[in-house]
Write a protein that holds these residues in place. Sequence first.
Motif, mmCIF file in Angstrom:
data_model
loop_
_atom_site.group_PDB
_atom_site.id
_atom_site.type_symbol
_atom_site.label_atom_id
_atom_site.label_comp_id
_atom_site.label_asym_id
_atom_site.label_seq_id
_atom_site.Cartn_x
_atom_site.Cartn_y
_atom_site.Cartn_z
ATOM 1 N N GLY A 110 46.973 48.588 41.593
ATOM 2 C CA GLY A 110 47.633 47.527 41.691
ATOM 3 C C GLY A 110 47.648 46.673 40.296
ATOM 4 N N LEU A 111 46.562 46.413 39.697
ATOM 5 C CA LEU A 111 46.604 45.731 38.399
ATOM 6 C C LEU A 111 47.184 46.298 37.205
ATOM 7 C CD1 LEU A 111 42.639 44.127 38.721
ATOM 8 C CD2 LEU A 111 44.910 42.940 38.794
ATOM 9 N N LEU A 112 46.786 47.496 37.475
ATOM 10 C CA LEU A 112 47.326 48.432 35.978
ATOM 11 C C LEU A 112 48.880 48.527 36.433
ATOM 12 C CD1 LEU A 112 46.831 49.739 33.558
ATOM 13 C CD2 LEU A 112 46.157 52.021 34.803
ATOM 14 N N GLY A 113 49.415 49.035 37.555
ATOM 15 C CA GLY A 113 50.749 48.881 37.726
ATOM 16 C C GLY A 113 51.599 47.669 37.298
ATOM 17 N N ASP A 114 50.755 46.633 37.938
ATOM 18 C CA ASP A 114 51.472 45.257 37.617
ATOM 19 C C ASP A 114 51.728 45.106 35.925
ATOM 20 O OD1 ASP A 114 52.339 42.486 38.585
ATOM 21 O OD2 ASP A 114 50.650 42.122 37.059
ATOM 22 N N LEU A 115 50.664 45.459 35.404
ATOM 23 C CA LEU A 115 50.542 45.354 34.039
ATOM 24 C C LEU A 115 51.837 45.966 33.148
ATOM 25 C CD1 LEU A 115 49.376 44.159 31.231
ATOM 26 C CD2 LEU A 115 47.772 46.247 31.286
ATOM 27 N N LEU A 116 51.669 47.339 33.495
ATOM 28 C CA LEU A 116 52.499 48.214 32.709
ATOM 29 C C LEU A 116 53.962 47.960 33.258
ATOM 30 C CD1 LEU A 116 50.620 51.632 33.472
ATOM 31 C CD2 LEU A 116 50.867 50.252 31.111
ATOM 32 N N VAL A 117 54.224 47.722 34.606
ATOM 33 C CA VAL A 117 55.804 47.308 34.880
ATOM 34 C C VAL A 117 56.229 46.174 33.949
ATOM 35 C CG1 VAL A 117 57.185 46.287 36.906
ATOM 36 C CG2 VAL A 117 55.726 48.248 37.254
ATOM 37 N N LYS A 118 55.345 45.287 33.883
ATOM 38 C CA LYS A 118 55.824 43.869 32.758
ATOM 39 C C LYS A 118 56.026 44.505 31.504
ATOM 40 C CE LYS A 118 53.878 40.699 36.321
ATOM 41 N NZ LYS A 118 52.776 39.810 36.587
ATOM 42 N N MET A 176 47.029 40.303 26.715
ATOM 43 C CA MET A 176 45.935 40.417 26.455
ATOM 44 C C MET A 176 44.970 39.524 27.462
ATOM 45 S SD MET A 176 45.686 39.907 22.508
ATOM 46 C CE MET A 176 46.372 38.308 22.389
ATOM 47 N N CYS A 177 45.532 38.644 28.424
ATOM 48 C CA CYS A 177 45.114 37.918 29.323
ATOM 49 C C CYS A 177 45.174 38.534 30.513
ATOM 50 C CB CYS A 177 45.616 36.288 29.175
ATOM 51 S SG CYS A 177 45.360 35.520 27.672
ATOM 52 N N HIS A 178 45.895 39.496 30.884
ATOM 53 C CA HIS A 178 45.989 40.148 32.145
ATOM 54 C C HIS A 178 44.921 40.782 32.569
ATOM 55 C CE1 HIS A 178 47.689 42.870 35.172
ATOM 56 N NE2 HIS A 178 49.052 42.189 35.186
ATOM 57 N N PRO A 179 44.619 40.577 33.949
ATOM 58 C CA PRO A 179 43.136 41.141 34.526
ATOM 59 C C PRO A 179 43.290 42.436 34.560
ATOM 60 C CG PRO A 179 44.660 40.205 36.206
ATOM 61 C CD PRO A 179 45.450 39.857 34.962
#
Length: 182
Positions: free
Chosen positions: A155-163, A179-182
């Motif tokens: 969930g977290l990595l997917g959210d980061l990469l999609v953005k 840099m601030c993404h969880p």
Amino acid sequence: VHDFGQSYSIASPPNDYPGTAMNYLPPEMRFEGRAGLEADVWNLGCAIFEIRAGCPLFESFFGSDADILRQTVEVLGKLPDPWWGSFREHALWFEENGEPRSTQAQQSSGVLIPSSKSSIQARLHSIGTLDEPPSVDEGPMIEKPGSALDEEEIGLLGDLLVKMLRYRPEERMPMREVMCHP
């Protein structure tokens, strides 16, 4: 993937974009020759996926720009105009709405590897599922074959990469937010 010999000041970008591995090339560089800070976000997103998965998000196995674009559309969807029209080979794999053509239609067009719909989350879910056991013990620093990501990491990595991997550079997450993404 990157060579600091290709670095340049953002205040004076080169006339021709710096050398970037084909499977890391952001669409604005591929279609318009534009380089900028947003390209670094795209490149970092590709690198993060590759580091975590152990394989590239977009595989340049055949060394073909069209094959990289096929994979990109499979994962991120239809390219925006006018880039979609510039990807002349798209009709081999995709309908005009960006959805994959039927396998039979693709094969009758002569494609070797048919396209299928995917997503960043689906690629993250597949990590570890195709691993083959190594012939020798690779030691404690290497993740064991078959190690899958847990749902929270997906969930977290997917959210980061999609953005980070949005087609339009101005729509990508700025590096400060990366840099601030969880």
